[in-house]
Design an enzyme around this catalytic site. Structure first.
Site, PDB file in Angstrom:
ATOM      1  N   HIS A   8       0.809  -1.209   0.000  1.00  0.00           N
ATOM      2  CA  HIS A   8       0.000   0.000   0.000  1.00  0.00           C
ATOM      3  C   HIS A   8       0.850   1.270   0.000  1.00  0.00           C
ATOM      4  CE1 HIS A   8       0.630  -0.434   4.437  1.00  0.00           C
ATOM      5  NE2 HIS A   8       0.629   0.880   4.403  1.00  0.00           N
ATOM      6  N   ARG A  26      -2.276  11.098   4.062  1.00  0.00           N
ATOM      7  CA  ARG A  26      -2.940  11.674   5.231  1.00  0.00           C
ATOM      8  C   ARG A  26      -4.123  12.496   4.747  1.00  0.00           C
ATOM      9  NH1 ARG A  26       2.468  11.794   6.491  1.00  0.00           N
ATOM     10  NH2 ARG A  26       2.959  10.677   8.425  1.00  0.00           N
ATOM     11  N   GLU A  76      -4.001   3.488   1.624  1.00  0.00           N
ATOM     12  CA  GLU A  76      -4.247   3.708   3.050  1.00  0.00           C
ATOM     13  C   GLU A  76      -4.485   5.195   3.262  1.00  0.00           C
ATOM     14  OE1 GLU A  76      -1.674   4.091   7.127  1.00  0.00           O
ATOM     15  OE2 GLU A  76      -1.098   2.479   5.765  1.00  0.00           O
ATOM     16  N   ASN A 128      -5.607  11.845  11.250  1.00  0.00           N
ATOM     17  CA  ASN A 128      -5.200  12.303  12.580  1.00  0.00           C
ATOM     18  C   ASN A 128      -6.387  13.054  13.162  1.00  0.00           C
ATOM     19  OD1 ASN A 128      -2.355  11.418  12.725  1.00  0.00           O
ATOM     20  ND2 ASN A 128      -2.193  12.700  10.915  1.00  0.00           N
ATOM     21  N   HIS A 167       2.235  11.964  -6.891  1.00  0.00           N
ATOM     22  CA  HIS A 167       0.865  11.570  -7.175  1.00  0.00           C
ATOM     23  C   HIS A 167       0.694  10.060  -7.031  1.00  0.00           C
ATOM     24  CE1 HIS A 167       2.943  11.121 -11.092  1.00  0.00           C
ATOM     25  NE2 HIS A 167       2.179  10.052 -11.222  1.00  0.00           N
ATOM     26  N   LYS A 193       1.887  19.405 -22.626  1.00  0.00           N
ATOM     27  CA  LYS A 193       2.733  18.693 -23.583  1.00  0.00           C
ATOM     28  C   LYS A 193       2.482  17.192 -23.577  1.00  0.00           C
ATOM     29  CE  LYS A 193       6.437  22.075 -23.469  1.00  0.00           C
ATOM     30  NZ  LYS A 193       7.804  22.382 -23.076  1.00  0.00           N
ATOM     31  N   MET A 194       2.072  16.653 -22.427  1.00  0.00           N
ATOM     32  CA  MET A 194       1.838  15.219 -22.326  1.00  0.00           C
ATOM     33  C   MET A 194       0.348  14.950 -22.545  1.00  0.00           C
ATOM     34  SD  MET A 194       2.845  12.565 -19.271  1.00  0.00           S
ATOM     35  CE  MET A 194       4.559  13.005 -19.305  1.00  0.00           C
ATOM     36  N   GLU A 230      -3.063  10.763 -11.118  1.00  0.00           N
ATOM     37  CA  GLU A 230      -2.875  10.624 -12.553  1.00  0.00           C
ATOM     38  C   GLU A 230      -3.889   9.605 -13.067  1.00  0.00           C
ATOM     39  OE1 GLU A 230       0.717   9.636 -15.730  1.00  0.00           O
ATOM     40  OE2 GLU A 230       1.037   9.251 -13.594  1.00  0.00           O
TER      41      GLU A 230
END
Length: 179
Positions: free
Chosen positions: A29, A33, A94, A98, A121, A151-152, A167
């Protein structure tokens, strides 16, 4: 597909990985947070179809852990067995809460992409990027970048409720990536 692929060769890549010593190691995993578990759980279960495998509370340290995954078939009913099973799976998210952060309007986690950069990411692959984008649009998801921007091309980045980047890729569209 041939079964002979071992690894790409780059500086720093071990030519002889410790096969015997690392046999059975599983990437289980990644942890994020979260400020408000109800908001994050809604996002990951409603928008991504993830299911909660197990919640663990630690009152003495004032935090809770939520383990989510897409595939939950064959999960044991007994909570102890399910806890052990959860830690043997692959590709789990996960979420760590808190206690008290949800009540503080000023509280915010660093997303890793602002300066100083660190964490970047997580990523989900989808069978149809256009359908996924339409789904995200129908749920008011915030974009960092749509597939046609930048660009991508053919890669989207969205944000979760805490501002972490996700992503989104359709594997078949990435065959020319990095060539």
């Amino acid at each position: 597909m041939s079964g002979s692929f071992d690894t790409e060769r780059h500086p720093g890549v071990s030519a002889e990985p410790p096969a015997e010593e690392t046999r059975g190691f599983v990437f289980n995993h990644s942890m994020l947070r979260v400020k408000d578990p109800a908001v994050s759980l809604d996002f990951y279960t409603r928008v991504f179809g993830m299911r909660v495998l197990r919640k663990l509370d630690f009152p003495e340290m004032k935090f809770s852990l939520y383990f989510l995954a897409r595939d939950v078939a064959d999960a044991p009913e007994d909570v102890g067995e399910r806890t052990a099973w959860t830690f043997s799976q692959r590709g789990i998210l996960e979420l760590t809460h808190n206690w008290g952060t949800e009540s503080d309007p000023e509280f915010k986690y660093h997303d890793g992409n602002a300066q100083p950069q660190g964490f970047g990411h997580i990523c989900f692959s989808v069978p149809d990027l256009d359908a996924a984008v339409a789904w995200f649009d129908s749920h008011g998801v915030v974009y960092v970048k749509r597939p046609e921007q930048g660009k991508m091309k053919d890669v989207a980045f969205i944000k979760d409720p805490d501002g972490y980047w996700i992503e989104i890729v359709e594997p078949g569209r990435l065959k020319q990536l990095g060539r």
